[in-house]
Write a protein that holds these residues in place. Structure first.
Motif, PDB file in Angstrom:
ATOM      1  N   LEU A  56       4.865  -8.425  -1.342  1.00  0.00           N
ATOM      2  CA  LEU A  56       5.267  -7.025  -1.284  1.00  0.00           C
ATOM      3  C   LEU A  56       4.642  -6.146  -2.363  1.00  0.00           C
ATOM      4  CD1 LEU A  56       9.041  -7.445  -0.376  1.00  0.00           C
ATOM      5  CD2 LEU A  56       7.046  -7.332   1.118  1.00  0.00           C
ATOM      6  N   ASP A  57       4.183  -6.720  -3.474  1.00  0.00           N
ATOM      7  CA  ASP A  57       3.593  -5.879  -4.510  1.00  0.00           C
ATOM      8  C   ASP A  57       2.239  -5.319  -4.090  1.00  0.00           C
ATOM      9  OD1 ASP A  57       2.546  -8.413  -4.558  1.00  0.00           O
ATOM     10  OD2 ASP A  57       2.315  -8.511  -6.725  1.00  0.00           O
ATOM     11  N   GLY A  58       1.727  -5.759  -2.944  1.00  0.00           N
ATOM     12  CA  GLY A  58       0.467  -5.225  -2.443  1.00  0.00           C
ATOM     13  C   GLY A  58       0.554  -3.761  -2.052  1.00  0.00           C
ATOM     14  N   VAL A  59       1.771  -3.240  -1.846  1.00  0.00           N
ATOM     15  CA  VAL A  59       1.894  -1.828  -1.476  1.00  0.00           C
ATOM     16  C   VAL A  59       1.418  -0.925  -2.611  1.00  0.00           C
ATOM     17  CG1 VAL A  59       3.781  -2.284   0.135  1.00  0.00           C
ATOM     18  CG2 VAL A  59       4.314  -1.677  -2.244  1.00  0.00           C
ATOM     19  N   ILE A  60       1.576  -1.358  -3.851  1.00  0.00           N
ATOM     20  CA  ILE A  60       1.137  -0.545  -4.990  1.00  0.00           C
ATOM     21  C   ILE A  60      -0.378  -0.454  -5.004  1.00  0.00           C
ATOM     22  CG2 ILE A  60       1.160  -0.344  -7.508  1.00  0.00           C
ATOM     23  CD1 ILE A  60       3.813  -1.854  -7.501  1.00  0.00           C
ATOM     24  N   ASP A  61      -1.039  -1.564  -4.718  1.00  0.00           N
ATOM     25  CA  ASP A  61      -2.505  -1.542  -4.644  1.00  0.00           C
ATOM     26  C   ASP A  61      -2.972  -0.609  -3.530  1.00  0.00           C
ATOM     27  OD1 ASP A  61      -2.805  -3.457  -6.713  1.00  0.00           O
ATOM     28  OD2 ASP A  61      -2.358  -5.059  -5.287  1.00  0.00           O
ATOM     29  N   GLY A  62      -2.233  -0.619  -2.422  1.00  0.00           N
ATOM     30  CA  GLY A  62      -2.584   0.267  -1.328  1.00  0.00           C
ATOM     31  C   GLY A  62      -2.425   1.733  -1.701  1.00  0.00           C
ATOM     32  N   ALA A  63      -1.351   2.057  -2.415  1.00  0.00           N
ATOM     33  CA  ALA A  63      -1.144   3.433  -2.848  1.00  0.00           C
ATOM     34  C   ALA A  63      -2.219   3.859  -3.841  1.00  0.00           C
ATOM     35  CB  ALA A  63       0.243   3.582  -3.463  1.00  0.00           C
ATOM     36  N   LEU A  64      -2.577   2.984  -4.767  1.00  0.00           N
ATOM     37  CA  LEU A  64      -3.628   3.306  -5.736  1.00  0.00           C
ATOM     38  C   LEU A  64      -4.970   3.560  -5.039  1.00  0.00           C
ATOM     39  CD1 LEU A  64      -2.746   0.666  -8.474  1.00  0.00           C
ATOM     40  CD2 LEU A  64      -2.609   3.148  -8.745  1.00  0.00           C
ATOM     41  N   ALA A  65      -5.189   2.904  -3.904  1.00  0.00           N
ATOM     42  CA  ALA A  65      -6.430   3.078  -3.160  1.00  0.00           C
ATOM     43  C   ALA A  65      -6.398   4.311  -2.262  1.00  0.00           C
ATOM     44  CB  ALA A  65      -6.707   1.829  -2.322  1.00  0.00           C
ATOM     45  N   GLY A  66      -5.291   5.055  -2.289  1.00  0.00           N
ATOM     46  CA  GLY A  66      -5.208   6.270  -1.491  1.00  0.00           C
ATOM     47  C   GLY A  66      -4.922   6.050  -0.031  1.00  0.00           C
ATOM     48  N   LEU A  67      -4.320   4.916   0.324  1.00  0.00           N
ATOM     49  CA  LEU A  67      -4.083   4.590   1.733  1.00  0.00           C
ATOM     50  C   LEU A  67      -2.817   5.212   2.294  1.00  0.00           C
ATOM     51  CD1 LEU A  67      -5.105   0.816   1.747  1.00  0.00           C
ATOM     52  CD2 LEU A  67      -6.502   2.828   2.220  1.00  0.00           C
ATOM     53  N   GLY A  68      -1.968   5.783   1.437  1.00  0.00           N
ATOM     54  CA  GLY A  68      -0.768   6.408   1.949  1.00  0.00           C
ATOM     55  C   GLY A  68       0.346   6.463   0.929  1.00  0.00           C
ATOM     56  N   ILE A  69       1.555   6.760   1.443  1.00  0.00           N
ATOM     57  CA  ILE A  69       2.763   6.866   0.633  1.00  0.00           C
ATOM     58  C   ILE A  69       3.546   5.574   0.782  1.00  0.00           C
ATOM     59  CG2 ILE A  69       4.913   8.145   0.299  1.00  0.00           C
ATOM     60  CD1 ILE A  69       3.542  10.584   1.555  1.00  0.00           C
ATOM     61  N   THR A  70       4.109   5.079  -0.309  1.00  0.00           N
ATOM     62  CA  THR A  70       4.850   3.825  -0.227  1.00  0.00           C
ATOM     63  C   THR A  70       6.065   3.855  -1.136  1.00  0.00           C
ATOM     64  OG1 THR A  70       4.571   1.427  -0.112  1.00  0.00           O
ATOM     65  CG2 THR A  70       3.709   2.523  -2.078  1.00  0.00           C
ATOM     66  N   LEU A  71       6.943   2.882  -0.913  1.00  0.00           N
ATOM     67  CA  LEU A  71       8.161   2.719  -1.700  1.00  0.00           C
ATOM     68  C   LEU A  71       7.987   1.518  -2.625  1.00  0.00           C
ATOM     69  CD1 LEU A  71      11.039   3.965  -1.910  1.00  0.00           C
ATOM     70  CD2 LEU A  71      11.803   2.195  -0.311  1.00  0.00           C
ATOM     71  N   ALA A  72       8.252   1.729  -3.909  1.00  0.00           N
ATOM     72  CA  ALA A  72       8.060   0.648  -4.884  1.00  0.00           C
ATOM     73  C   ALA A  72       9.094   0.772  -5.988  1.00  0.00           C
ATOM     74  CB  ALA A  72       6.651   0.701  -5.469  1.00  0.00           C
ATOM     75  N   HIS A  73       9.250  -0.297  -6.759  1.00  0.00           N
ATOM     76  CA  HIS A  73      10.174  -0.263  -7.892  1.00  0.00           C
ATOM     77  C   HIS A  73       9.657   0.703  -8.963  1.00  0.00           C
ATOM     78  CE1 HIS A  73      10.946  -4.554  -6.433  1.00  0.00           C
ATOM     79  NE2 HIS A  73      11.949  -3.813  -6.041  1.00  0.00           N
ATOM     80  N   ARG A  74      10.547   1.523  -9.487  1.00  0.00           N
ATOM     81  CA  ARG A  74      10.136   2.494 -10.512  1.00  0.00           C
ATOM     82  C   ARG A  74       9.506   1.800 -11.715  1.00  0.00           C
ATOM     83  NH1 ARG A  74      11.386   7.751 -10.233  1.00  0.00           N
ATOM     84  NH2 ARG A  74      12.811   8.423  -8.593  1.00  0.00           N
ATOM     85  N   GLY A  75      10.069   0.694 -12.129  1.00  0.00           N
ATOM     86  CA  GLY A  75       9.527  -0.009 -13.282  1.00  0.00           C
ATOM     87  C   GLY A  75       8.133  -0.540 -13.038  1.00  0.00           C
ATOM     88  N   ALA A  76       7.836  -0.889 -11.777  1.00  0.00           N
ATOM     89  CA  ALA A  76       6.532  -1.447 -11.455  1.00  0.00           C
ATOM     90  C   ALA A  76       5.441  -0.387 -11.406  1.00  0.00           C
ATOM     91  CB  ALA A  76       6.595  -2.186 -10.121  1.00  0.00           C
ATOM     92  N   VAL A  77       5.819   0.873 -11.137  1.00  0.00           N
ATOM     93  CA  VAL A  77       4.802   1.935 -11.012  1.00  0.00           C
ATOM     94  C   VAL A  77       4.831   2.898 -12.192  1.00  0.00           C
ATOM     95  CG1 VAL A  77       4.819   1.806  -8.499  1.00  0.00           C
ATOM     96  CG2 VAL A  77       6.354   3.417  -9.649  1.00  0.00           C
ATOM     97  N   ARG A  78       5.729   2.677 -13.141  1.00  0.00           N
ATOM     98  CA  ARG A  78       5.910   3.647 -14.223  1.00  0.00           C
ATOM     99  C   ARG A  78       4.609   3.931 -14.965  1.00  0.00           C
ATOM    100  NH1 ARG A  78       9.901   1.271 -16.992  1.00  0.00           N
ATOM    101  NH2 ARG A  78      11.484   2.418 -15.810  1.00  0.00           N
ATOM    102  N   HIS A  79       3.880   2.881 -15.337  1.00  0.00           N
ATOM    103  CA  HIS A  79       2.668   3.119 -16.131  1.00  0.00           C
ATOM    104  C   HIS A  79       1.575   3.777 -15.299  1.00  0.00           C
ATOM    105  CE1 HIS A  79       1.773  -0.741 -14.249  1.00  0.00           C
ATOM    106  NE2 HIS A  79       0.493  -0.608 -14.594  1.00  0.00           N
ATOM    107  N   PHE A  80       1.553   3.531 -13.977  1.00  0.00           N
ATOM    108  CA  PHE A  80       0.583   4.222 -13.122  1.00  0.00           C
ATOM    109  C   PHE A  80       0.905   5.713 -13.013  1.00  0.00           C
ATOM    110  CE2 PHE A  80       0.468  -0.165 -11.267  1.00  0.00           C
ATOM    111  CZ  PHE A  80      -0.839  -0.470 -11.654  1.00  0.00           C
ATOM    112  N   VAL A  81       2.196   6.034 -12.961  1.00  0.00           N
ATOM    113  CA  VAL A  81       2.616   7.437 -12.908  1.00  0.00           C
ATOM    114  C   VAL A  81       2.308   8.125 -14.229  1.00  0.00           C
ATOM    115  CG1 VAL A  81       4.602   8.993 -12.677  1.00  0.00           C
ATOM    116  CG2 VAL A  81       4.384   7.005 -11.154  1.00  0.00           C
ATOM    117  N   GLU A  82       2.591   7.438 -15.344  1.00  0.00           N
ATOM    118  CA  GLU A  82       2.320   8.037 -16.656  1.00  0.00           C
ATOM    119  C   GLU A  82       0.840   8.280 -16.881  1.00  0.00           C
ATOM    120  OE1 GLU A  82       4.136   5.214 -19.225  1.00  0.00           O
ATOM    121  OE2 GLU A  82       6.169   6.023 -18.975  1.00  0.00           O
TER     122      GLU A  82
END
Length: 327
Positions: A229-255
């Motif tokens: 399931l953590d592959g959704v973050i890689d997909g979002a980083l690649a610009g493939l769409g909008i996804t739902l992920a744990h806030r803690g897992a994406v915090r540093h990407f958002v920052e």
């Protein structure tokens, strides 16, 4: 099957032989001579042989009793060693704990905490399998499992470990190209990166932060991540769409500006049974080895504070609306 004499009778027999009399054995065992005599008589009845020749002043083993003593009771020392070793495990926990851990949870949230456990219990080793597919603990030899969502398998003891807050994210490039959704309804016009375990795809539940009815949508898109399931973050980083992920897992990407959150005015959870909660499973409540019990208690302590507790309730509420069911 013939009943096997209990260890108390065998220990009494060995003590009588070693001490030379019923009264001396009673003193060693801190019981009465009558109690010793009763245990030996019961053992003779169970075996169907006379173990001792008795006189008013002395006792001696019969040939049958001597053969039984040499063949069986002499091995009680090994049994005692095994008992002592088992009890030693309680005093100094040691051995291997085998666990199946949800992939992203294990890598992002659990591994950074394991050093404290291994430092506190140097005799324990951890054998971890990171996998988002629920496994059969008993057949695969796992002591514990950590998985997303409330399980329905009644064979296992189930404990809610924590509830991880979720965020809806996309890359700035995707949002610049497709626009930013303002309501959950707008997601119908977007590519959503979805997840599935087996054949089941997860739906998303949106609850307005200001209160009101929740709505459930079944996101669609051209990119689905199965099992890992953590592959959704890689997909979002690649610009493939909008996804739902744990806030803690994406915090540093958002920052860093690699991802941006959307629909922040809603609390978002999975609509699956148990919401976005993480659950701890183990096969038995009783007779857990000390090392497994220590690991379970460690996990419960690690994720008990508010950082790991979701805001929205787990259970579906009355009045929720499934948008896809209305269209």
């Amino acid at each position: 099957m013939t009943n096997i004499p209990d260890t108390r009778s065998l220990v009494t027999l060995r003590t009588v032989v070693d001490s030379g009399s019923f009264s001396a054995a009673a003193h060693v065992l801190r019981v009465t001579p009558a109690a010793v005599s009763k245990l030996i008589a019961r053992l003779e009845l169970e075996l169907g042989i006379r173990i001792f020749n008795r006189s008013t002043r002395q006792i001696s083993l019969t040939p049958e009793g001597d053969a039984f003593y040499r063949a069986v009771v002499a091995h009680l020392g090994g049994l005692q060693d095994a008992i002592d070793n088992a009890r030693e495990q309680l005093r100094a926990p040691a051995g291997v704990v085998r666990a199946s851990i949800a992939n992203s949870f294990g890598k992002m949230f659990l591994i950074p905490k394991l050093g404290k456990f291994l430092e506190a219990y140097p005799g324990i080793s951890l054998d971890l399998c990171f996998d988002d597919v629920p496994r059969d603990l008993i057949s695969r030899g796992y002591d514990v499992e950590i998985r997303y969502g409330a399980p329905s398998d009644s064979r296992y003891i189930c404990r809610r470990l924590c509830g991880l807050p979720l965020a809806l994210v996309a890359s700035p490039a995707y949002l610049a190209r497709r626009g930013t959704p303002r309501t959950p309804h707008d997601l119908a016009a977007h590519d959503c990166i979805t997840t599935s375990i087996g054949t089941r795809r997860a739906a998303w539940r949106f609850t307005p932060g200001s209160g009101g009815k929740s709505v459930i949508i079944h996101p669609t898109g051209h990119f689905n991540v199965a099992d890992q399931l953590d592959g959704v973050i890689d997909g979002a980083l690649a610009g493939l769409g909008i996804t739902l992920a744990h806030r803690g897992a994406v915090r540093h990407f958002v920052e860093r500006g690699d991802l941006a959150t959307v629909l922040d005015d809603h609390v978002i959870t999975s609509s699956a049974r148990g919401g976005s909660a993480v659950y701890l499973l183990y096969p038995h409540r009783e007779f857990l080895s000390n090392r497994v019990r220590l690991f379970i208690d460690f996990l419960s302590d690690c994720f008990s504070d508010s950082e790991y507790q979701e805001v929205a309730p787990d259970e579906l509420e009355d009045g929720e609306v499934d948008l896809d069911a209305l269209t």
